[in-house]
Design a protein around this motif. Structure first.
Motif, PDB file in Angstrom:
ATOM      1  N   LYS A 222       0.907  -1.264   0.049  1.00  0.00           N
ATOM      2  CA  LYS A 222      -0.121  -0.004   0.113  1.00  0.00           C
ATOM      3  C   LYS A 222       0.980   1.352   0.042  1.00  0.00           C
ATOM      4  O   LYS A 222       2.123   1.404   0.675  1.00  0.00           O
ATOM      5  N   GLY A 223       0.571   2.246  -0.686  1.00  0.00           N
ATOM      6  CA  GLY A 223       1.164   3.466  -0.727  1.00  0.00           C
ATOM      7  C   GLY A 223       2.143   3.672  -1.783  1.00  0.00           C
ATOM      8  O   GLY A 223       2.874   4.588  -1.997  1.00  0.00           O
ATOM      9  N   GLU A 224       2.859   2.393  -2.277  1.00  0.00           N
ATOM     10  CA  GLU A 224       3.835   2.487  -3.260  1.00  0.00           C
ATOM     11  C   GLU A 224       3.058   3.082  -4.526  1.00  0.00           C
ATOM     12  O   GLU A 224       1.993   3.080  -4.927  1.00  0.00           O
ATOM     13  N   LYS A 225       3.981   3.387  -5.385  1.00  0.00           N
ATOM     14  CA  LYS A 225       3.632   3.816  -7.020  1.00  0.00           C
ATOM     15  C   LYS A 225       3.766   2.699  -7.897  1.00  0.00           C
ATOM     16  O   LYS A 225       4.952   2.238  -8.067  1.00  0.00           O
ATOM     17  N   MET A 226       2.790   2.247  -8.446  1.00  0.00           N
ATOM     18  CA  MET A 226       2.890   1.328  -9.489  1.00  0.00           C
ATOM     19  C   MET A 226       2.522   1.793 -10.750  1.00  0.00           C
ATOM     20  O   MET A 226       2.073   2.796 -11.177  1.00  0.00           O
ATOM     21  N   LEU A 227       3.153   0.959 -11.670  1.00  0.00           N
ATOM     22  CA  LEU A 227       3.232   1.177 -13.267  1.00  0.00           C
ATOM     23  C   LEU A 227       2.506  -0.015 -13.958  1.00  0.00           C
ATOM     24  O   LEU A 227       2.672  -1.071 -13.592  1.00  0.00           O
ATOM     25  N   VAL A 228       1.696   0.574 -14.542  1.00  0.00           N
ATOM     26  CA  VAL A 228       0.729  -0.472 -15.471  1.00  0.00           C
ATOM     27  C   VAL A 228       1.478  -0.429 -16.779  1.00  0.00           C
ATOM     28  O   VAL A 228       1.654   0.519 -17.604  1.00  0.00           O
ATOM     29  N   LYS A 233       1.118   4.308 -17.321  1.00  0.00           N
ATOM     30  CA  LYS A 233       0.689   5.008 -16.502  1.00  0.00           C
ATOM     31  C   LYS A 233       1.077   4.562 -15.050  1.00  0.00           C
ATOM     32  O   LYS A 233       1.083   3.425 -14.805  1.00  0.00           O
ATOM     33  N   SER A 234       1.145   5.479 -14.265  1.00  0.00           N
ATOM     34  CA  SER A 234       1.441   5.152 -12.724  1.00  0.00           C
ATOM     35  C   SER A 234       0.304   5.527 -11.791  1.00  0.00           C
ATOM     36  O   SER A 234      -0.143   6.467 -12.033  1.00  0.00           O
ATOM     37  N   HIS A 235       0.177   4.693 -10.723  1.00  0.00           N
ATOM     38  CA  HIS A 235      -0.750   5.018  -9.897  1.00  0.00           C
ATOM     39  C   HIS A 235      -0.341   4.632  -8.262  1.00  0.00           C
ATOM     40  O   HIS A 235       0.240   3.744  -8.254  1.00  0.00           O
ATOM     41  N   ILE A 236      -0.898   5.423  -7.557  1.00  0.00           N
ATOM     42  CA  ILE A 236      -0.569   5.182  -5.948  1.00  0.00           C
ATOM     43  C   ILE A 236      -1.445   4.180  -5.726  1.00  0.00           C
ATOM     44  O   ILE A 236      -2.854   4.068  -5.907  1.00  0.00           O
ATOM     45  N   ILE A 237      -0.953   3.011  -5.090  1.00  0.00           N
ATOM     46  CA  ILE A 237      -1.728   2.057  -4.388  1.00  0.00           C
ATOM     47  C   ILE A 237      -2.353   2.365  -3.149  1.00  0.00           C
ATOM     48  O   ILE A 237      -2.018   2.704  -2.279  1.00  0.00           O
ATOM     49  N   VAL A 250      -4.262  -6.256   3.545  1.00  0.00           N
ATOM     50  CA  VAL A 250      -3.030  -6.475   4.036  1.00  0.00           C
ATOM     51  C   VAL A 250      -2.090  -5.771   3.659  1.00  0.00           C
ATOM     52  O   VAL A 250      -2.055  -4.837   2.802  1.00  0.00           O
ATOM     53  N   PRO A 251      -0.881  -5.745   4.596  1.00  0.00           N
ATOM     54  CA  PRO A 251      -0.044  -4.549   4.333  1.00  0.00           C
ATOM     55  C   PRO A 251       0.720  -4.869   2.842  1.00  0.00           C
ATOM     56  O   PRO A 251       1.183  -3.846   2.184  1.00  0.00           O
ATOM     57  N   GLU A 252       0.979  -5.920   2.464  1.00  0.00           N
ATOM     58  CA  GLU A 252       1.717  -6.268   1.265  1.00  0.00           C
ATOM     59  C   GLU A 252       1.415  -7.624   0.750  1.00  0.00           C
ATOM     60  O   GLU A 252       0.763  -8.462   1.322  1.00  0.00           O
ATOM     61  N   VAL A 262      -5.988  -2.021  -5.291  1.00  0.00           N
ATOM     62  CA  VAL A 262      -6.890  -0.827  -5.771  1.00  0.00           C
ATOM     63  C   VAL A 262      -6.043   0.215  -5.797  1.00  0.00           C
ATOM     64  O   VAL A 262      -5.280   0.638  -5.012  1.00  0.00           O
ATOM     65  N   SER A 263      -5.847   0.975  -6.883  1.00  0.00           N
ATOM     66  CA  SER A 263      -5.043   1.944  -7.068  1.00  0.00           C
ATOM     67  C   SER A 263      -5.796   3.238  -7.412  1.00  0.00           C
ATOM     68  O   SER A 263      -5.083   4.221  -8.183  1.00  0.00           O
ATOM     69  N   GLY A 264      -7.132   3.514  -7.205  1.00  0.00           N
ATOM     70  CA  GLY A 264      -7.750   4.747  -7.750  1.00  0.00           C
ATOM     71  C   GLY A 264      -7.788   4.704  -9.243  1.00  0.00           C
ATOM     72  O   GLY A 264      -7.994   5.837  -9.895  1.00  0.00           O
ATOM     73  N   ILE A 265      -7.699   3.690  -9.835  1.00  0.00           N
ATOM     74  CA  ILE A 265      -7.945   3.794 -11.407  1.00  0.00           C
ATOM     75  C   ILE A 265      -9.406   4.012 -11.749  1.00  0.00           C
ATOM     76  O   ILE A 265     -10.164   3.246 -11.241  1.00  0.00           O
ATOM     77  N   LYS A 266      -9.734   5.062 -12.375  1.00  0.00           N
ATOM     78  CA  LYS A 266     -11.053   5.316 -12.644  1.00  0.00           C
ATOM     79  C   LYS A 266     -11.671   5.075 -13.938  1.00  0.00           C
ATOM     80  O   LYS A 266     -12.422   4.642 -14.302  1.00  0.00           O
ATOM     81  N   ASP A 267     -10.493   5.089 -14.943  1.00  0.00           N
ATOM     82  CA  ASP A 267     -10.821   4.816 -16.421  1.00  0.00           C
ATOM     83  C   ASP A 267     -10.726   3.098 -16.292  1.00  0.00           C
ATOM     84  O   ASP A 267      -9.651   2.426 -16.169  1.00  0.00           O
ATOM     85  N   ILE A 268     -11.717   2.702 -17.082  1.00  0.00           N
ATOM     86  CA  ILE A 268     -11.922   1.210 -16.984  1.00  0.00           C
ATOM     87  C   ILE A 268     -10.852   0.459 -17.966  1.00  0.00           C
ATOM     88  O   ILE A 268     -10.487  -0.725 -18.006  1.00  0.00           O
ATOM     89  N   THR A 269     -10.271   1.272 -18.687  1.00  0.00           N
ATOM     90  CA  THR A 269      -9.162   0.473 -19.478  1.00  0.00           C
ATOM     91  C   THR A 269      -7.582   0.653 -18.918  1.00  0.00           C
ATOM     92  O   THR A 269      -6.904   0.325 -19.657  1.00  0.00           O
TER      93      THR A 269
END
Lengths: 599, 388
Positions: A222-228, A233-237, A250-252, A262-269
């Protein structure tokens, strides 16, 4: 490599009704995933539709802690797979995240074709398959015969097949013990940069996009920046966790594990299924081999009954495709039905489910046109076109050759129903290419025109074999065929959305049947409704829906209003499932008349 | 004028008597088998107490028509009506009361009362003839026979009734066009000036609904109707409403008021009323209804109103049209706004569509909302358009 020997990732391959969901429920119960009072029947089938139809549509997962007899605690990740012929694509997806699969076979009924196909997919992907003989509590259980069948038909060793009864709970612990003994643990390195596979993504109204992932290497927190990887695009987890089966944060999540992000991705693609996830600071991590893109097999036009629903309809389709990459859609404009979408499906069940979900979850009333397969058309100028909409078939004069898709169908059927099944295949223009007698069953292979298979073949097969025959099929090739477009005219106007592509030999009878069926299905109106079937300019069949002579309530006085209003309400309700074509009210069933000509 | 532009409509009074000798198998009205002794006095007291209790909120306007329906109103004695009219006169403004209709069964015992009814000021009699053929009357569960029917009409005419309606049904079990025409001919022979000619329909909650008799198929029904229409027209009657036929000037004023979306008070078990109140209340156009069970109606104290409900803005166009378009000649266009308080523009789109489809007469010509001949035949399809 990190020691991941306490983890097992597995799927269950089973025919519908062979007890997969019940077995999964037993696992959950056995491992204490849910209190007894929380055990709604078949917890894993979370969509209402799934539970009603008794089938699994979407891959789901559950993480269980199992205290083994060897004294260790294991983490079992069960990734569910669908059991219907339409959804083989989803199966291969689930299997990608696993090291092993349980092949659950009904000890009374034996092996069926879809399980065979899925089992091969699992073996091709390098999975270890552990056979389970379920329903051992039933008197008709024949474990030895069924073991022999597994070895004969699938060709895997069944000597260690575990007998159990998911229903009574007998042998469930043995299954779990065998699972940790035979299915290998995952291989991965916690210290490596993050590499995770998106098994599934879905849209949640509160969380946005939720992705089910299998972590191959590394750790995700949680809190890390992930890349699709594919979108860049990057998103904060926001959250990571697993289903037990309730979502639990869980923490990890570490290498070898399965859980959600869950990373706050709003766009369904934004989180495509089959894509690879890594951290934003390690963009060079290799992309995992994703999933084979499947091509839809059946196409149909879907049109909102009310034009105002068009935008809501498009949004709904977009949301559905997030969870269901096999659903294809593109805008279609019909002269008769207005604006809608041409949608591609894996099969008829898939189509029905999408249609029901659109109506149930999104409250959109739809008209669906008769489903069709894709035809290959060789034009005179050498161009090859693919036609998935009969009304878009080019002028016959510009066509060199029309080709229809042919499938290879594998059918398993008990001997006593063999005759009926062969008869059905012959009626459907099938060519037998193989027939092998196994223990009690016969394995039949046929080449069949796909158009004869996708619509109602499965249902017919079940009905001529009292439910015992099973089917798996796959596309083989396009083959030249003498095809024509059958046009349907209502009051003299060609209705594009009613056109069909049929074999010339069947055109006359098919035209007559469709028109006759439509005459029954279209209600009488204020005027005569003329129905015609035509090939080119030649009318081959004609019927008339005679006009109603009146529709008026004889009596209405001061006290009658509310009762008379109810009658009108009923009349209006009846038209909810109808679409105005010209000035004729055409009910949904009439658009699908071709599916009902055998009734 | 009330403040929202609605003109106070004419006011009728519908009075219900709930008892019959026997319930007919096709009847879905509020009718109940009569006890050996009819509680006339108790019912009268209940009616007047009911009216007293409701008067404070009801419109204070002269009542122009009175219709006594049932059940079988002719089961009640002339003395009951004498006392009733006296009571009504003490509570309502009857100074402009014109048409007073009583529904009567053509039985022998009722016929003796016709003169007395007439003398009390009842000036229109509606006779439930239904058919002049004994087998049909039997099939309909009627307690009178063909001879009674003929005698009753003659008796009504002898009693001085100048306005008599004959209720006839068609589309009866096994009926041929010839039989239906014969019934109409028998009725027309009396030249009463008004015939209500209904198609028998199976209504929910009736004996016929649960075990339907063999009714003529649609083509036969239309043949019956065509034959009947020709005969009635030739006799000089106008089809002023779906099922109502009259000589000029003989139309039922009370029913016309329903169909023109007028107001009417309700009195008696199961009666329904519709009134327009001053615009201060949001539900100022409202329907109200009375307790249905005769026993309950008798026993309750004060108002017997069982419910009242405002007609919503969304429902007003439909309810207006359900009535107005039953009339062959429709209504003046401006009546829509006068009765509903809504501008005609609110439904102009629907009206234009209907004119386009030749279901409604073009409005410019005569400033009327009127169905075409086709619109009349398919009135239910027309009305559906006005549903929200």
């Amino acid at each position: 490599m990190t020691d991941l020997s306490h983890i097992r990732n597995f799927s269950i391959i089973a025919h519908i009704d062979h007890g997969k969901s019940t077995l999964a429920d037993r696992f959950i119960q056995f491992c204490g995933g849910l209190e007894d009072r929380e055990m709604a029947e078949q917890v894993l089938d979370s969509m209402d539709l799934e539970r009603e139809r008794g089938i699994t549509i979407k891959a789901q997962s559950v993480t269980l802690k199992y205290q083994s007899k060897d004294g260790r605690e294991y983490e079992l990740n069960f990734i569910d797979t669908p059991g219907h012929v339409d959804f083989s694509y989803e199966v291969s997806r689930s299997l990608k995240a696993c090291e092993g699969a349980l092949l659950v076979v009904d000890a009374g009924q034996g092996v069926e074709a879809q399980s065979v196909a899925n089992c091969y997919t699992a073996l091709e992907q390098g999975l270890t398959v552990l056979p389970i003989l379920n329903k051992m509590d039933l008197p008709q259980a024949e474990p030895d015969r069924v073991k022999q069948e597994i070895e004969d038909i699938i060709g895997i060793d069944a000597s260690e097949a575990v007998p159990c009864s998911a229903k009574s709970g007998m042998g469930v612990e043995d299954v779990l013990e065998a699972l940790i003994r035979i299915i290998p643990p995952p291989v991965g390195n916690v210290e490596d940069p993050l590499q995770a596979l998106i098994i599934d993504s879905w849209f949640d109204n509160y969380l946005g996009v939720v992705s089910l992932v299998r972590v191959i290497h590394g750790t995700v927190r949680k809190g890390e920046k992930m890349l699709v990887k594919s979108t860049g695009k990057s998103h904060i987890i926001d959250k990571v966790g697993y289903f037990n089966p309730k979502p639990t944060t869980v923490p990890e999540l570490k290498a070898g594990e399965v859980g959600f992000i869950v990373s706050g991705i709003k766009d369904i693609t934004g989180a495509p299924v089959g894509d690879t996830l890594t951290h934003a600071h390690t963009p060079n991590v290799a992309q995992l081999e994703g999933f084979k893109k499947v091509k839809p097999q059946v196409y149909a036009g879907l049109f909102p009954i009310s034009a105002e629903d068009y935008n809501a309809f498009r949004d709904a389709l977009e949301k559905l495709t997030l969870n269901d990459a096999s659903l294809f859609f593109e805008p279609e404009n019909s002269d008769a039905l207005g604006f809608g979408f041409r949608c591609g499906f894996l099969g008829m069940l898939h189509m029905e489910i999408i249609q029901e979900r659109l109506e149930r979850e999104y409250d959109i009333d739809l008209i669906t046109t008769a489903p069709t397969v894709v035809y290959e058309v060789l034009m005179l100028d050498g161009e090859v076109r693919y036609v998935e909409n009969p009304s878009r078939l080019p002028e016959l004069g510009s066509i060199e050759e029309m080709r229809e898709p042919i499938v290879e169908a594998n059918i398993l059927v008990p001997q006593e129903h063999l005759g009926n099944v062969i008869k059905l295949c012959e009626e459907r223009r099938g060519r037998q290419t193989n027939m092998q007698f196994m223990a009690n069953q016969v394995q039949l292979t046929y080449e069949l025109p796909m158009s004869e298979v996708v619509l109602d073949f499965f249902d017919r097969l079940k009905s001529v074999s009292r439910g015992f025959a099973s089917l798996d099929y796959h596309f083989q090739r396009f083959e030249a065929a003498n095809l024509v477009r059958l046009d349907i005219l209502i009051n003299g106007d060609r209705v594009d959305s009613l056109a069909l592509i049929v074999h010339r030999e069947h055109a006359f009878s098919r035209g007559r049947q469709v028109i006759e069926k439509m005459r029954e299905l279209i209600p009488r109106q204020m005027f005569d409704v003329a129905l015609q079937a035509a090939i080119g300019n030649q009318v081959i069949s004609r019927q008339t829906v005679k006009a109603l002579r009146k529709n008026v309530t004889a009596k209405c006085y001061g006290g009658d209003i509310s009762r008379k209003k109810k009658l009108l309400q009923k009349q209006k309700e009846g038209k909810k499932r109808m679409k105005q074509v010209g000035n004729v009210e055409v009910p949904q069933e009439a658009f699908l008349a071709v599916l009902r000509v055998d009734d | 004028m009330t403040s929202n532009g609605i003109t106070a409509p004419p006011l009728g009074l519908y009075l219900h008597t709930p008892w019959c000798v026997r319930k007919c198998p096709y009847c879905d009205f509020n009718s109940h088998t009569a006890p050996v002794e009819l509680p006339e006095t108790a019912y009268l007291e209940a009616l007047l107490a009911d009216l007293d209790a409701d008067l404070p909120w009801l419109p204070q306007q002269p009542v122009t028509t009175l219709f006594i329906g049932g059940g079988t109103p002719s089961l009640m004695s002339p003395d009951f009506y004498r006392r009733l009219f006296k009571g009504l006169g003490e509570r309502l403004d009857l100074s402009q009361l014109g048409e007073v209709t009583l529904e009567a069964n053509p039985g022998t015992f009722e016929q003796d009362r016709f003169s007395a009814y007439r003398a009390l000021g009842i000036n229109r009699l509606s006779l439930g003839i239904q058919s002049f053929q004994d087998p049909q009357l039997k099939a309909l569960g009627r307690i009178h026979d063909s001879a009674n029917a003929h005698q009753a009409i003659a008796a009504a005419q002898r009693a001085g009734f100048e306005r008599i309606n004959l209720d006839l049904m068609h589309g009866l079990p096994g009926q041929t066009p010839e039989q239906a025409v014969a019934d109409l001919q028998a009725a027309l022979a009396y030249d009463t000036g008004h015939v209500s000619w209904y198609q028998l329909t199976l209504e929910p909650n009736t004996a016929f609904y649960s075990s339907p008799p063999p009714l003529p198929v649609e083509d036969q029904l239309v043949d019956i109707q065509d034959a009947g229409r020709d005969l009635l027209l030739a006799a000089g009657l106008q089809n002023y409403e779906i099922s109502a036929w009259s000589k000029p000037g003989q139309a039922s004023q009370h029913n016309l008021n329903y169909w023109q979306f007028g107001d009417y008070l309700a009195l008696g078990a199961g009666a329904h009323g519709k009134v327009t109140l001053p615009a201060s209340a949001p539900d100022n156009i409202l329907r109200y209804w009375k307790t249905r069970q005769p026993e309950a109606y008798l026993q309750r104290i004060g108002s017997r109103t069982a419910g009242r409900q405002g007609i919503t803005t969304g429902d007003l166009p439909l309810e207006f049209m359900m009535n107005a378009l039953r009339l062959q000649d429709g209504v003046p266009s401006k009546l829509f706004s006068e009765r509903t308080g809504l501008p005609l523009s609110a439904i102009m789109g629907i009206l234009n569509d209907l004119v386009q489809e030749q279901l409604l007469e073009p409005m410019e010509k005569r400033q009327r909302l009127a169905p075409t001949e086709k619109g009349h035949r398919f009135l239910n399809d027309v009305l559906e358009r006005f549903m929200v």
